[in-house]
Scaffold this active site. Structure first.
Site, mmCIF file in Angstrom:
data_model
loop_
_atom_site.group_PDB
_atom_site.id
_atom_site.type_symbol
_atom_site.label_atom_id
_atom_site.label_comp_id
_atom_site.label_asym_id
_atom_site.label_seq_id
_atom_site.Cartn_x
_atom_site.Cartn_y
_atom_site.Cartn_z
ATOM 1 N N GLU A 60 0.665 -1.175 -0.043
ATOM 2 C CA GLU A 60 0.037 -0.055 0.139
ATOM 3 C C GLU A 60 0.800 1.202 0.004
ATOM 4 O OE1 GLU A 60 -2.675 -0.465 3.204
ATOM 5 O OE2 GLU A 60 -3.333 -2.355 2.215
ATOM 6 N N ASN A 110 2.034 -4.569 -3.416
ATOM 7 C CA ASN A 110 0.812 -5.034 -3.412
ATOM 8 C C ASN A 110 -0.076 -3.617 -2.877
ATOM 9 O OD1 ASN A 110 -1.207 -6.981 -3.150
ATOM 10 N ND2 ASN A 110 -1.023 -6.567 -0.664
ATOM 11 N N HIS A 144 -10.385 -5.465 -2.918
ATOM 12 C CA HIS A 144 -11.449 -5.327 -1.696
ATOM 13 C C HIS A 144 -12.586 -4.747 -2.417
ATOM 14 C CE1 HIS A 144 -9.006 -7.216 1.346
ATOM 15 N NE2 HIS A 144 -7.826 -6.394 1.115
ATOM 16 N N GLU A 201 -5.970 -10.321 -2.546
ATOM 17 C CA GLU A 201 -6.977 -10.126 -1.102
ATOM 18 C C GLU A 201 -8.370 -10.076 -1.553
ATOM 19 O OE1 GLU A 201 -5.599 -7.218 1.424
ATOM 20 O OE2 GLU A 201 -3.303 -7.272 0.977
ATOM 21 N N ASP A 212 -12.165 -9.646 -1.879
ATOM 22 C CA ASP A 212 -13.348 -10.196 -1.243
ATOM 23 C C ASP A 212 -14.420 -9.069 -1.921
ATOM 24 O OD1 ASP A 212 -12.687 -7.708 0.321
ATOM 25 O OD2 ASP A 212 -12.179 -8.779 2.065
HETATM 26 O O1 9MR Z 1 -7.158 -9.108 7.571
HETATM 27 C C1 9MR Z 1 -6.500 -8.177 8.231
HETATM 28 C C2 9MR Z 1 -7.305 -7.963 9.464
HETATM 29 O O2 9MR Z 1 -7.490 -8.973 10.621
HETATM 30 C C3 9MR Z 1 -6.630 -6.755 10.280
HETATM 31 O O3 9MR Z 1 -7.321 -6.187 11.464
HETATM 32 C C4 9MR Z 1 -6.329 -5.557 9.231
HETATM 33 C C5 9MR Z 1 -5.501 -4.432 9.904
HETATM 34 O O4 9MR Z 1 -5.454 -3.368 9.027
HETATM 35 O O5 9MR Z 1 -5.661 -6.012 8.207
HETATM 36 C C6 9MR Z 1 -6.288 -6.753 7.538
HETATM 37 O O6 9MR Z 1 -5.491 -7.257 6.363
HETATM 38 C C7 9MR Z 1 -5.342 -5.948 5.406
HETATM 39 C C8 9MR Z 1 -4.098 -6.543 4.582
HETATM 40 O O7 9MR Z 1 -3.150 -6.841 5.608
HETATM 41 C C9 9MR Z 1 -3.678 -5.510 3.800
HETATM 42 N N1 9MR Z 1 -4.831 -4.970 2.948
HETATM 43 C C10 9MR Z 1 -5.936 -4.576 3.679
HETATM 44 C C11 9MR Z 1 -6.225 -5.927 4.562
HETATM 45 C C12 9MR Z 1 -7.697 -5.559 5.067
HETATM 46 O O8 9MR Z 1 -7.586 -4.590 5.864
#
Ligand code: 9MR
Length: 450
Positions: free
Chosen positions: A161, A202, A238, A266, A268
């Protein structure tokens, strides 16, 4: 009791008549279920992966994770804040567990993530560092973590990011301290620590062609020109139901044309709750669109979903009122999105429940209780056993069921056939009932069959 008996004998009479009908005409065989997603993906040399939580890798969750996916990404376990919560004191337990599980199940692992602005340990974010110190911290972290899993991970999300929505660089600890070259530095350190791992940048909202994905494109092109090691880009994906960008395939293709791998990392697709069959159908179409875009481009290595079950998704916590974003419901029943993924990977899309539907209705209702009824009907297909599931939306509780065996865990209900009514013939139906308690409201849940 008397009226129940009458109802039962009428139902069995109806079943008998329907079976007679099926005997008179040709009874279609029940469809065979598709093979697991990972077998379909293997046949296409694609990744079908899921993010996982290590502590959940037992029971049904572990079975599905091992059976359906050929790649795992630790959802949180490899983040800096997880592995080094206190400076110099490491916790690798969950990360190791996931890598061990993957190896035991013949799965790849995607490492996630080395350099990010979020989920860093407090000692790191609260510290005051010179750029030389920051640079050292970055190199040491990457050398240690990538080195620990050297030769065992297929890929690393090295930088996560780095961009704002408008394509400018995000102001982070790393960018502010080291300038944009933190990215090249991280990639170089990762390559040195594990020459075999594919190295990615990513990001999210870079699935279609837009300002952010164009900034990513320009970055990776300039890294390539400078000889900085970069193997691929991760498009997180996402997404929101009904809002898959139309240019996903075109965007994947332009990165592929640079000689890069592209991974959907990722995926969803969230919706406003409660889910209903129209939204789930649209969601399946959306999953299919993303899958098809990846399948269509040879250098798209595959798709990872960010949690495979709605019970293990970040969406409800982050977007209140939204959810149902993954291919399996909270009860581990595959949703239409699951079948869309299978179809996109070349599965026939046939499922035992094709042609059969389940309908939930409330019979009578009084101040604290109600009687519910579920009817499973088939047309053009037949079942030899059945299982339905739903999630109550307002705290309802099943107290007693008949003509099915039901269990309720939290709001999630699963009911399967009794020994004597598993068969639903083509053109026939089976009904079961239950008593439940309610208070406040008693909304009809979305029911899934399968
Ligand atoms: O799935 C992850 C969640 O359990 C955490 O609370 C969150 C914190 O930011 O991060 C989530 O995963 C993220 C991923 O590492 C990077 N892209 C966005 C995802 C969703 O927030």
């Amino acid at each position: 009791m008397r009226s129940l008996r009458t109802g039962l004998s009428l139902a069995s009479l109806a079943t008998g008549v329907a079976m007679l009908g099926a005997l008179l005409f040709t009874a279609p065989a029940a469809h065979a279920a598709d093979p697991p997603l990972r077998d379909l993906a293997d046949a296409k040399s694609k990744v079908i992966g899921t993010a996982v939580t290590g502590s959940k890798l037992t029971g049904t969750y572990g079975e599905i994770a091992g059976r359906e996916f050929n790649s795992l990404t630790p959802g949180n376990a490899m983040k800096w804040g997880s592995v080094e919560p206190t400076r110099g004191s490491f916790n690798w337990a969950e990360a190791d567990q996931i890598v061990d599980f993957a190896e035991a199940h013949g799965q790849q692992v995607r490492g996630h993530t080395l350099v990010w602005h979020s989920q860093n340990p407090g000692w790191l974010t609260n510290g005051t560092w010179t750029s030389a110190q920051l640079s050292q911290l970055l190199n040491d972290h990457i050398a240690l973590e990538v080195g620990r899993y050297k030769g065992r991970l297929a890929a690393w999300d090295v930088v996560n990011e780095p961009f704002n929505e408008d394509g400018t660089y995000r102001q982070t600890l790393w960018y502010n301290g080291l300038g944009v070259d933190y990215i090249a530095q991280a990639l170089t350190a990762a390559r040195a620590a594990d020459p075999a791992a594919r190295l990615y940048i990513n990001d999210y909202n870079v699935e279609g062609v837009n300002a952010k994905s164009t900034a990513l494109y320009n970055l990776v092109r300039s890294l390539q020109e400078r000889g900085v090691p970069i193997d691929g880009v991760g498009l997180q994906a996402h997404l929101i139901v009904g809002q898959v960008p139309s240019s996903v395939q075109q965007n994947i293709q332009r990165f592929a044309d640079l000689g890069l791998d592209v991974a959907i990392t990722e995926l969803d697709i969230r919706m406003q709750l409660p889910a209903d069959s129209a939204k789930l159908t649209q969601q399946a179409a959306d999953y299919r669109a993303v899958m098809n875009a990846c399948v269509a481009v040879a250098r798209c290595t595959g798709v990872t979903v960010w949690g495979f079950t709605d019970s293990d998704s970040w969406i409800p916590d982050t977007f209140p009122g939204q959810g149902a974003a993954t291919p399996y419901d909270e009860n581990y029943a595959p949703k239409p999105a699951y079948h869309a993924i299978a179809e996109s990977l070349g599965g026939g899309g046939s499922r035992p429940t094709d042609g059969c539907t389940a309908t939930y209705s409330v019979g009578s209702q009084w101040n604290t209780g109600f009687t519910g009824q579920v009817r499973i009907a088939c047309s053009g297909a037949a079942l030899s056993s059945w299982k339905v599931g739903w999630t109550f939306g307002a705290g309802q509780q099943i107290t007693q069921a008949w003509n099915a065996s039901c269990t309720q865990s939290g709001a999630a209900v699963t009911c399967s056939n009794a020994s004597y009514n598993g068969t639903v013939p083509d053109g026939g139906s089976v009904t079961f009932g239950f008593n439940g308690s309610w208070s406040g409201s008693n909304p009809v849940p979305t029911i899934t069959l399968g």
